[in-house]
Design an enzyme around this catalytic site. Structure first.
Site, PDB file in Angstrom:
ATOM      1  N   ARG A  15       0.817  -1.215   0.000  1.00  0.00           N
ATOM      2  CA  ARG A  15       0.000   0.000   0.000  1.00  0.00           C
ATOM      3  C   ARG A  15       0.851   1.265   0.000  1.00  0.00           C
ATOM      4  O   ARG A  15       0.473   2.276  -0.586  1.00  0.00           O
ATOM      5  CB  ARG A  15      -0.894   0.006   1.239  1.00  0.00           C
ATOM      6  CG  ARG A  15      -1.701   1.294   1.348  1.00  0.00           C
ATOM      7  CD  ARG A  15      -2.523   1.346   2.618  1.00  0.00           C
ATOM      8  NE  ARG A  15      -3.300   2.593   2.660  1.00  0.00           N
ATOM      9  CZ  ARG A  15      -4.100   2.941   3.645  1.00  0.00           C
ATOM     10  NH1 ARG A  15      -4.222   2.151   4.683  1.00  0.00           N
ATOM     11  NH2 ARG A  15      -4.766   4.083   3.594  1.00  0.00           N
ATOM     12  N   SER A  16       1.991   1.239   0.654  1.00  0.00           N
ATOM     13  CA  SER A  16       2.752   2.443   0.950  1.00  0.00           C
ATOM     14  C   SER A  16       3.685   2.880  -0.180  1.00  0.00           C
ATOM     15  O   SER A  16       4.514   2.097  -0.637  1.00  0.00           O
ATOM     16  CB  SER A  16       3.593   2.212   2.206  1.00  0.00           C
ATOM     17  OG  SER A  16       4.538   3.232   2.375  1.00  0.00           O
ATOM     18  N   PRO A  17       3.610   4.145  -0.608  1.00  0.00           N
ATOM     19  CA  PRO A  17       4.573   4.623  -1.604  1.00  0.00           C
ATOM     20  C   PRO A  17       5.983   4.652  -1.048  1.00  0.00           C
ATOM     21  O   PRO A  17       6.948   4.439  -1.772  1.00  0.00           O
ATOM     22  CB  PRO A  17       4.068   6.036  -1.934  1.00  0.00           C
ATOM     23  CG  PRO A  17       3.307   6.463  -0.722  1.00  0.00           C
ATOM     24  CD  PRO A  17       2.667   5.216  -0.198  1.00  0.00           C
ATOM     25  N   TYR A  18       6.125   4.892   0.253  1.00  0.00           N
ATOM     26  CA  TYR A  18       7.452   4.926   0.869  1.00  0.00           C
ATOM     27  C   TYR A  18       8.091   3.538   0.846  1.00  0.00           C
ATOM     28  O   TYR A  18       9.294   3.402   0.669  1.00  0.00           O
ATOM     29  CB  TYR A  18       7.353   5.452   2.296  1.00  0.00           C
ATOM     30  CG  TYR A  18       6.892   6.880   2.374  1.00  0.00           C
ATOM     31  CD1 TYR A  18       7.773   7.931   2.132  1.00  0.00           C
ATOM     32  CD2 TYR A  18       5.567   7.194   2.684  1.00  0.00           C
ATOM     33  CE1 TYR A  18       7.349   9.255   2.197  1.00  0.00           C
ATOM     34  CE2 TYR A  18       5.141   8.512   2.753  1.00  0.00           C
ATOM     35  CZ  TYR A  18       6.033   9.535   2.503  1.00  0.00           C
ATOM     36  OH  TYR A  18       5.617  10.845   2.563  1.00  0.00           O
ATOM     37  N   SER A  19       7.279   2.528   1.041  1.00  0.00           N
ATOM     38  CA  SER A  19       7.789   1.162   0.958  1.00  0.00           C
ATOM     39  C   SER A  19       8.237   0.854  -0.475  1.00  0.00           C
ATOM     40  O   SER A  19       9.253   0.180  -0.694  1.00  0.00           O
ATOM     41  CB  SER A  19       6.706   0.176   1.408  1.00  0.00           C
ATOM     42  OG  SER A  19       7.229  -1.117   1.594  1.00  0.00           O
TER      43      SER A  19
END
Length: 240
Positions: A15-19
């Site tokens: 889900r995470s763009p940072y991931s």
């Protein structure tokens, strides 16, 4: 008495763009690190998984995101994408998503020996192709792309055993002290956020090495119109 090996793992979220940024940074600069560490998914659980966690006395540190933080993440994501030459990033519109669909499908892909390839395909589908990874049909399409059983991945969220394993992994994240993603662990040392990737790499004694198989990033560009405010309302629990 032989000493126990130091814990070496990272928690990622589809889900995470940072991931996703952390994954790309590691793939392009330190692919050997990704081969050494344990991969564990994290996501915001639905009611069924939450019940399984509650039965074990586990409560995840997930909190609602403020409007101000949501706006900040939209802005920050644009900056980080531009720094990485990602002109084709899209901000998905997630309405009532079920994150078990994609993350439990990862377990099925991992069992088939294609977990890492699945992460790459799911990230690409979500952040570069604008596909909804909470739709079983998208999981079936990714499975077909990888030569895996489409029915198994599409219905992973309905599999009681995968549900149990997923809940156990989320419980493990709580025991590890996770409060946001990406989250890296090396022994007792913990590193949170995409801006801690290099520190984590340094801690495990890895050296930078170009990834021959890493995707070639497109030319830098800023496309603010691709990040509508009405999209995904952020990442409860914080992100890196």
């Amino acid at each position: 008495m032989a000493s126990r090996p130091r814990k070496l793992r990272w928690y990622f979220s589809l889900r995470s763009p940072y991931s996703w940024f952390a994954y790309r940074d590691l793939m392009s600069k330190h692919p050997e690190v990704l081969d050494r560490i344990e991969w564990l998914p994290f996501w915001e659980p639905d009611e069924e998984t939450t019940r399984l966690l509650a039965d074990e006395g586990v409560t995840l540190p997930i909190v609602a995101m403020s409007r101000a933080k949501n706006f900040y993440i939209l802005q920050d994501t644009r900056r980080l994408a531009t720094e990485r030459g990602l002109s084709d990033i899209t901000w998905p519109i997630d309405r009532d998503p079920c994150w078990e669909v994609a993350h439990l499908a990862w377990f099925a892909a991992e069992d088939a020996g294609r977990g890492k390839d699945f992460v790459a395909a799911a990230h690409r589908a979500r952040w570069q192709e604008g596909r909804n990874i909470s739709e079983p049909e998208v999981m079936a399409e990714i499975a077909t792309e990888l030569g895996l059983d489409a029915d198994v991945l599409a219905n992973a969220h309905k599999d009681p055993e995968l549900r149990r394993r997923g809940a156990e992994t989320l419980a493990e994240s709580a025991h590890d002290g996770l409060f946001g993603v990406p989250f890296f662990i090396h022994g007792r040392d913990k590193f949170w956020g995409v801006d801690r990737v290099e520190q984590f790499v340094k801690s495990v004694g890895a050296t930078a090495a170009p990834a021959a198989s890493a995707e070639k990033a497109p030319d830098p560009a800023t496309h603010a119109d691709q990040f509508p405010v009405g999209g995904d309302q952020g990442h409860a629990g914080g992100c890196g």
